[in-house]
Write an enzyme that holds these catalytic residues in place. Sequence first.
Site, mmCIF file in Angstrom:
data_model
loop_
_atom_site.group_PDB
_atom_site.id
_atom_site.type_symbol
_atom_site.label_atom_id
_atom_site.label_comp_id
_atom_site.label_asym_id
_atom_site.label_seq_id
_atom_site.Cartn_x
_atom_site.Cartn_y
_atom_site.Cartn_z
ATOM 1 N NE ARG A 238 84.839 49.777 43.531
ATOM 2 C CZ ARG A 238 85.668 50.317 42.627
ATOM 3 N NH1 ARG A 238 85.683 51.630 42.433
ATOM 4 N NH2 ARG A 238 86.464 49.555 41.898
ATOM 5 C CD GLU A 267 78.826 52.768 40.861
ATOM 6 O OE1 GLU A 267 79.305 52.176 39.875
ATOM 7 O OE2 GLU A 267 79.496 53.460 41.636
ATOM 8 C CG HIS A 286 82.168 54.347 38.926
ATOM 9 N ND1 HIS A 286 81.962 53.238 39.705
ATOM 10 C CD2 HIS A 286 83.514 54.542 38.940
ATOM 11 C CE1 HIS A 286 83.099 52.773 40.165
ATOM 12 N NE2 HIS A 286 84.081 53.560 39.712
#
Length: 325
Positions: A238, A267, A286
Amino acid sequence: MTLPRVFVTRLIPAAGLDLVTAACQAEVWPDELPPSRQALLERVRGVDGLLCLLTDRIDAEVMDAAGPQLKVISNHAVGVDNIDVAAATARRIPVGNTPGILTDATADMAFALLLAAGRRIVEGTREVRSGGWKTWGPSYLLGADFAGATLGIVGFGRIGRAVARRAAGFGMRILYYDPASAAPEPGLDATPVDLDTLLRESDFVSIHTPLNEQTRHLVNADFLAKMKPTAVLVNTSRGAVVDQEALYQALKSRRIFAAGLDVTDPEPPPLDSPLLELDNLTIVPHIASATWRTRSQMARMAAENLLAGLRGERLPNCVNPEVYS
Ligand code: DGY
Protein backbone atom coordinates in the site's frame (compact mmCIF):
# COMPACT_ATOMS: atom_id res chain seq x y z
CA MET A 1 -39.69 -13.74 -2.56
CA THR A 2 -37.97 -10.35 -2.20
CA LEU A 3 -34.38 -10.39 -3.23
CA PRO A 4 -31.81 -8.79 -0.93
CA ARG A 5 -30.77 -5.27 -1.87
CA VAL A 6 -27.11 -4.65 -2.50
CA PHE A 7 -24.89 -1.86 -3.74
CA VAL A 8 -21.86 -2.74 -5.86
CA THR A 9 -19.54 0.25 -6.04
CA ARG A 10 -18.13 -0.45 -9.54
CA LEU A 11 -18.54 -2.72 -12.53
CA ILE A 12 -16.62 -5.84 -11.53
CA PRO A 13 -15.81 -8.75 -13.88
CA ALA A 14 -18.80 -10.83 -14.97
CA ALA A 15 -17.58 -13.91 -13.08
CA GLY A 16 -18.68 -12.13 -9.90
CA LEU A 17 -21.21 -9.60 -11.10
CA ASP A 18 -23.43 -12.21 -12.74
CA LEU A 19 -23.65 -14.14 -9.45
CA VAL A 20 -24.67 -10.97 -7.63
CA THR A 21 -27.25 -9.76 -10.15
CA ALA A 22 -28.81 -13.25 -10.36
CA ALA A 23 -29.40 -13.42 -6.61
CA CYS A 24 -29.96 -9.81 -5.59
CA GLN A 25 -31.67 -6.60 -6.37
CA ALA A 26 -28.38 -4.95 -7.22
CA GLU A 27 -27.50 -1.38 -7.92
CA VAL A 28 -24.14 -1.20 -9.66
CA TRP A 29 -22.22 2.07 -9.85
CA PRO A 30 -21.60 2.40 -13.59
CA ASP A 31 -18.77 4.96 -13.75
CA GLU A 32 -15.06 4.41 -14.17
CA LEU A 33 -14.42 6.60 -11.12
CA PRO A 34 -15.66 5.58 -7.65
CA PRO A 35 -18.88 7.06 -6.26
CA SER A 36 -18.35 10.34 -4.42
CA ARG A 37 -18.73 10.25 -0.66
CA GLN A 38 -22.20 11.75 -0.99
CA ALA A 39 -23.25 9.24 -3.66
CA LEU A 40 -21.92 6.37 -1.56
CA LEU A 41 -23.82 7.52 1.53
CA GLU A 42 -27.02 7.82 -0.50
CA ARG A 43 -26.69 4.53 -2.42
CA VAL A 44 -26.03 2.37 0.66
CA ARG A 45 -29.22 3.51 2.40
CA GLY A 46 -31.32 0.45 3.21
CA VAL A 47 -29.03 -2.13 1.54
CA ASP A 48 -28.52 -5.63 2.97
CA GLY A 49 -25.08 -6.01 1.47
CA LEU A 50 -22.25 -3.90 0.13
CA LEU A 51 -19.64 -5.03 -2.40
CA CYS A 52 -16.92 -2.40 -2.44
CA LEU A 53 -13.47 -1.69 -3.81
CA LEU A 54 -10.24 -0.58 -2.18
CA THR A 55 -10.98 2.93 -3.46
CA ASP A 56 -14.09 3.23 -1.25
CA ARG A 57 -13.68 4.39 2.33
CA ILE A 58 -16.12 2.28 4.32
CA ASP A 59 -16.32 3.62 7.84
CA ALA A 60 -18.89 3.85 10.63
CA GLU A 61 -20.67 6.70 8.84
CA VAL A 62 -21.26 4.51 5.78
CA MET A 63 -22.38 1.56 7.92
CA ASP A 64 -24.81 3.77 9.82
CA ALA A 65 -26.06 5.36 6.60
CA ALA A 66 -26.82 1.84 5.34
CA GLY A 67 -28.78 1.00 8.48
CA PRO A 68 -29.05 -1.85 10.98
CA GLN A 69 -30.16 -4.38 8.32
CA LEU A 70 -26.67 -4.30 6.71
CA LYS A 71 -25.53 -7.94 6.89
CA VAL A 72 -22.24 -8.03 5.02
CA ILE A 73 -19.44 -5.92 3.56
CA SER A 74 -17.44 -7.66 0.87
CA ASN A 75 -14.22 -6.05 -0.38
CA HIS A 76 -13.03 -6.79 -3.90
CA ALA A 77 -9.43 -6.86 -2.60
CA VAL A 78 -7.26 -8.73 -0.15
CA GLY A 79 -6.22 -5.54 1.67
CA VAL A 80 -8.96 -4.11 3.87
CA ASP A 81 -7.33 -0.88 5.05
CA ASN A 82 -10.15 1.03 3.30
CA ILE A 83 -12.63 -0.49 5.75
CA ASP A 84 -13.01 0.31 9.42
CA VAL A 85 -13.08 -3.36 10.40
CA ALA A 86 -13.40 -2.56 14.10
CA ALA A 87 -16.54 -0.51 13.38
CA ALA A 88 -17.95 -3.41 11.36
CA THR A 89 -17.14 -5.87 14.13
CA ALA A 90 -18.80 -3.62 16.70
CA ARG A 91 -21.96 -3.82 14.56
CA ARG A 92 -21.48 -7.59 14.05
CA ILE A 93 -21.11 -7.16 10.32
CA PRO A 94 -18.75 -9.70 8.73
CA VAL A 95 -16.18 -8.24 6.32
CA GLY A 96 -14.98 -10.38 3.41
CA ASN A 97 -11.79 -10.12 1.35
CA THR A 98 -10.07 -12.04 -1.46
CA PRO A 99 -6.88 -13.69 -0.16
CA GLY A 100 -4.70 -16.21 -2.00
CA ILE A 101 -5.84 -15.75 -5.56
CA LEU A 102 -3.81 -12.64 -6.26
CA THR A 103 -0.61 -13.95 -4.67
CA ASP A 104 1.11 -15.01 -7.87
CA ALA A 105 0.05 -12.03 -9.96
CA THR A 106 1.26 -9.64 -7.25
CA ALA A 107 4.53 -11.52 -6.75
CA ASP A 108 5.09 -11.42 -10.53
CA MET A 109 4.62 -7.66 -10.49
CA ALA A 110 6.96 -7.22 -7.53
CA PHE A 111 9.57 -9.18 -9.42
CA ALA A 112 8.90 -7.27 -12.63
CA LEU A 113 9.49 -4.02 -10.73
CA LEU A 114 12.67 -5.36 -9.13
CA LEU A 115 13.95 -6.22 -12.60
CA ALA A 116 12.69 -3.05 -14.27
CA ALA A 117 14.12 -0.74 -11.61
CA GLY A 118 17.34 -2.73 -11.12
CA ARG A 119 18.03 -3.09 -14.85
CA ARG A 120 16.70 0.35 -15.88
CA ILE A 121 14.18 -1.02 -18.36
CA VAL A 122 11.93 2.06 -18.49
CA GLU A 123 14.90 4.41 -18.67
CA GLY A 124 16.29 2.32 -21.52
CA THR A 125 13.00 2.45 -23.41
CA ARG A 126 12.96 6.21 -23.01
CA GLU A 127 16.51 6.44 -24.35
CA VAL A 128 15.60 4.45 -27.46
CA ARG A 129 12.47 6.49 -28.15
CA SER A 130 14.14 9.86 -27.56
CA GLY A 131 17.25 9.19 -29.63
CA GLY A 132 19.42 9.14 -26.50
CA TRP A 133 20.77 5.73 -27.59
CA LYS A 134 23.76 6.53 -29.83
CA THR A 135 25.74 3.30 -29.71
CA TRP A 136 26.57 0.28 -27.54
CA GLY A 137 28.57 1.64 -24.61
CA PRO A 138 30.73 -0.21 -22.07
CA SER A 139 29.34 1.84 -19.21
CA TYR A 140 25.94 2.76 -20.66
CA LEU A 141 22.88 2.21 -18.40
CA LEU A 142 24.61 -0.14 -16.00
CA GLY A 143 22.36 -1.73 -13.42
CA ALA A 144 22.21 -4.27 -10.63
CA ASP A 145 23.12 -7.97 -10.75
CA PHE A 146 20.53 -10.46 -9.53
CA ALA A 147 22.38 -13.78 -9.34
CA GLY A 148 24.16 -13.95 -6.00
CA ALA A 149 22.56 -10.72 -4.76
CA THR A 150 20.57 -10.54 -1.52
CA LEU A 151 16.83 -9.89 -1.53
CA GLY A 152 15.27 -8.63 1.71
CA ILE A 153 11.56 -9.28 2.03
CA VAL A 154 9.65 -7.16 4.53
CA GLY A 155 6.46 -9.05 5.40
CA PHE A 156 6.70 -12.81 4.89
CA GLY A 157 3.09 -13.71 4.23
CA ARG A 158 1.67 -15.34 1.11
CA ILE A 159 2.95 -12.72 -1.34
CA GLY A 160 6.34 -12.26 0.33
CA ARG A 161 6.91 -16.02 0.14
CA ALA A 162 5.87 -16.13 -3.50
CA VAL A 163 8.43 -13.40 -4.25
CA ALA A 164 11.04 -15.44 -2.36
CA ARG A 165 10.31 -18.49 -4.55
CA ARG A 166 10.90 -16.38 -7.65
CA ALA A 167 14.12 -14.99 -6.19
CA ALA A 168 15.40 -18.52 -5.50
CA GLY A 169 15.05 -19.22 -9.22
CA PHE A 170 17.26 -16.19 -9.91
CA GLY A 171 19.98 -17.54 -7.60
CA MET A 172 19.45 -14.88 -4.94
CA ARG A 173 20.11 -15.10 -1.22
CA ILE A 174 16.90 -14.41 0.67
CA LEU A 175 16.45 -12.63 3.99
CA TYR A 176 13.12 -11.76 5.49
CA TYR A 177 11.74 -9.67 8.29
CA ASP A 178 8.20 -10.14 9.48
CA PRO A 179 6.77 -8.03 12.31
CA ALA A 180 4.48 -10.96 13.18
CA SER A 181 7.46 -13.39 13.28
CA ALA A 182 6.23 -15.56 10.40
CA ALA A 183 7.59 -19.10 10.35
CA PRO A 184 10.16 -20.08 7.70
CA GLU A 185 8.86 -21.47 4.41
CA PRO A 186 9.54 -25.23 4.13
CA GLY A 187 11.82 -26.05 1.22
CA LEU A 188 12.91 -22.44 0.78
CA ASP A 189 16.29 -21.17 1.85
CA ALA A 190 15.17 -17.90 3.45
CA THR A 191 16.63 -16.53 6.67
CA PRO A 192 14.67 -14.51 9.24
CA VAL A 193 16.57 -11.44 10.43
CA ASP A 194 15.85 -8.20 12.24
CA LEU A 195 14.99 -5.19 10.11
CA ASP A 196 18.36 -3.43 10.52
CA THR A 197 20.23 -6.52 9.36
CA LEU A 198 17.91 -6.90 6.39
CA LEU A 199 18.43 -3.28 5.34
CA ARG A 200 22.18 -3.43 5.84
CA GLU A 201 22.68 -6.63 3.85
CA SER A 202 20.09 -6.45 1.08
CA ASP A 203 20.71 -5.39 -2.51
CA PHE A 204 16.96 -5.42 -3.12
CA VAL A 205 14.17 -4.77 -0.62
CA SER A 206 10.58 -5.72 -1.40
CA ILE A 207 7.69 -4.60 0.82
CA HIS A 208 4.76 -6.96 1.52
CA THR A 209 3.14 -5.74 4.73
CA PRO A 210 -0.50 -4.77 5.11
CA LEU A 211 -1.13 -1.11 5.88
CA ASN A 212 -1.95 -0.49 9.52
CA GLU A 213 -0.87 1.90 12.25
CA GLN A 214 2.38 -0.05 12.77
CA THR A 215 3.37 -0.06 9.10
CA ARG A 216 2.27 3.44 8.02
CA HIS A 217 5.48 5.16 6.85
CA LEU A 218 7.54 2.13 7.87
CA VAL A 219 9.75 3.09 4.93
CA ASN A 220 10.88 6.50 6.16
CA ALA A 221 14.12 8.49 6.01
CA ASP A 222 15.66 6.33 8.74
CA PHE A 223 14.76 3.09 6.93
CA LEU A 224 16.12 4.38 3.62
CA ALA A 225 19.33 5.64 5.27
CA LYS A 226 20.05 2.07 6.42
CA MET A 227 19.86 0.65 2.88
CA LYS A 228 22.89 0.18 0.64
CA PRO A 229 23.48 3.07 -1.79
CA THR A 230 23.26 0.51 -4.59
CA ALA A 231 19.98 -0.97 -3.32
CA VAL A 232 16.60 -1.10 -5.04
CA LEU A 233 13.32 -0.70 -3.16
CA VAL A 234 10.01 -2.10 -4.43
CA ASN A 235 6.56 -1.57 -2.94
CA THR A 236 3.50 -3.51 -4.10
CA SER A 237 1.62 -3.35 -0.77
CA ARG A 238 0.00 0.00 0.00
CA GLY A 239 1.28 3.45 -0.85
CA ALA A 240 1.17 4.79 2.69
CA VAL A 241 3.67 2.17 3.91
CA VAL A 242 6.23 4.44 2.24
CA ASP A 243 6.88 8.04 3.24
CA GLN A 244 6.98 9.37 -0.30
CA GLU A 245 8.81 12.59 0.57
CA ALA A 246 11.57 10.53 2.19
CA LEU A 247 11.67 8.23 -0.85
CA TYR A 248 11.88 11.21 -3.17
CA GLN A 249 14.85 12.60 -1.23
CA ALA A 250 16.59 9.21 -1.16
CA LEU A 251 16.18 8.71 -4.90
CA LYS A 252 17.01 12.27 -5.86
CA SER A 253 20.21 12.30 -3.78
CA ARG A 254 21.06 8.75 -4.98
CA ARG A 255 21.02 7.63 -1.36
CA ILE A 256 19.54 4.47 -2.90
CA PHE A 257 19.94 3.38 -6.50
CA ALA A 258 16.33 2.96 -7.66
CA ALA A 259 12.78 2.13 -6.69
CA GLY A 260 9.72 0.50 -8.19
CA LEU A 261 6.22 1.37 -7.03
CA ASP A 262 2.90 -0.24 -7.87
CA VAL A 263 1.15 1.78 -5.18
CA THR A 264 1.27 5.41 -4.11
CA ASP A 265 -0.36 7.72 -1.59
CA PRO A 266 -2.59 9.19 -2.89
CA GLU A 267 -3.56 7.20 -5.97
CA PRO A 268 -2.94 8.49 -8.52
CA PRO A 269 -0.16 10.86 -7.47
CA PRO A 270 -0.72 14.43 -8.67
CA LEU A 271 0.85 15.00 -12.07
CA ASP A 272 3.13 17.66 -10.58
CA SER A 273 4.48 15.23 -7.95
CA PRO A 274 8.29 15.52 -7.92
CA LEU A 275 8.44 11.71 -7.79
CA LEU A 276 7.36 11.60 -11.41
CA GLU A 277 10.46 13.55 -12.49
CA LEU A 278 12.86 10.89 -11.26
CA ASP A 279 14.60 8.64 -13.80
CA ASN A 280 15.41 6.10 -11.11
CA LEU A 281 11.76 5.50 -10.20
CA THR A 282 9.69 2.93 -12.09
CA ILE A 283 6.03 3.45 -11.33
CA VAL A 284 2.85 1.68 -12.43
CA PRO A 285 -0.80 2.36 -11.55
CA HIS A 286 -1.67 -0.25 -8.87
CA ILE A 287 -1.94 -3.09 -11.37
CA ALA A 288 -0.18 -5.91 -9.53
CA SER A 289 -3.34 -8.02 -9.47
CA ALA A 290 -4.46 -6.92 -12.94
CA THR A 291 -4.45 -10.18 -14.86
CA TRP A 292 -7.53 -11.62 -16.56
CA ARG A 293 -7.72 -14.73 -14.39
CA THR A 294 -6.88 -13.01 -11.12
CA ARG A 295 -9.44 -10.25 -11.50
CA SER A 296 -12.16 -12.75 -12.47
CA GLN A 297 -11.35 -14.87 -9.44
CA MET A 298 -11.35 -11.81 -7.18
CA ALA A 299 -14.80 -10.83 -8.48
CA ARG A 300 -16.12 -14.34 -7.95
CA MET A 301 -14.70 -14.56 -4.43
CA ALA A 302 -16.07 -11.14 -3.52
CA ALA A 303 -19.49 -12.19 -4.83
CA GLU A 304 -19.37 -15.47 -2.91
CA ASN A 305 -18.53 -13.63 0.31
CA LEU A 306 -21.39 -11.20 -0.30
CA LEU A 307 -23.94 -13.93 -1.04
CA ALA A 308 -22.90 -16.05 1.95
CA GLY A 309 -23.33 -13.03 4.22
CA LEU A 310 -26.75 -12.28 2.80
CA ARG A 311 -27.83 -15.88 3.46
CA GLY A 312 -26.60 -15.52 7.04
CA GLU A 313 -23.83 -18.05 6.43
CA ARG A 314 -20.22 -17.71 7.43
CA LEU A 315 -18.21 -15.88 4.75
CA PRO A 316 -15.72 -18.16 2.95
CA ASN A 317 -13.07 -15.46 3.59
CA CYS A 318 -13.80 -13.30 6.59
CA VAL A 319 -11.33 -10.85 8.16
CA ASN A 320 -13.29 -10.45 11.40
CA PRO A 321 -14.42 -13.99 12.31
CA GLU A 322 -14.98 -12.81 15.87
CA VAL A 323 -18.40 -11.61 14.70
CA TYR A 324 -19.42 -15.29 14.75
CA SER A 325 -18.42 -15.95 18.36
C1 DGY B 1 -5.59 -5.93 -3.02
O1 DGY B 1 -6.41 -6.80 -3.32
O2 DGY B 1 -5.49 -5.51 -1.86
C2 DGY B 1 -4.71 -5.41 -4.09
O3 DGY B 1 -4.05 -4.26 -3.73
C3 DGY B 1 -5.48 -5.22 -5.39
O4 DGY B 1 -4.54 -5.10 -6.41
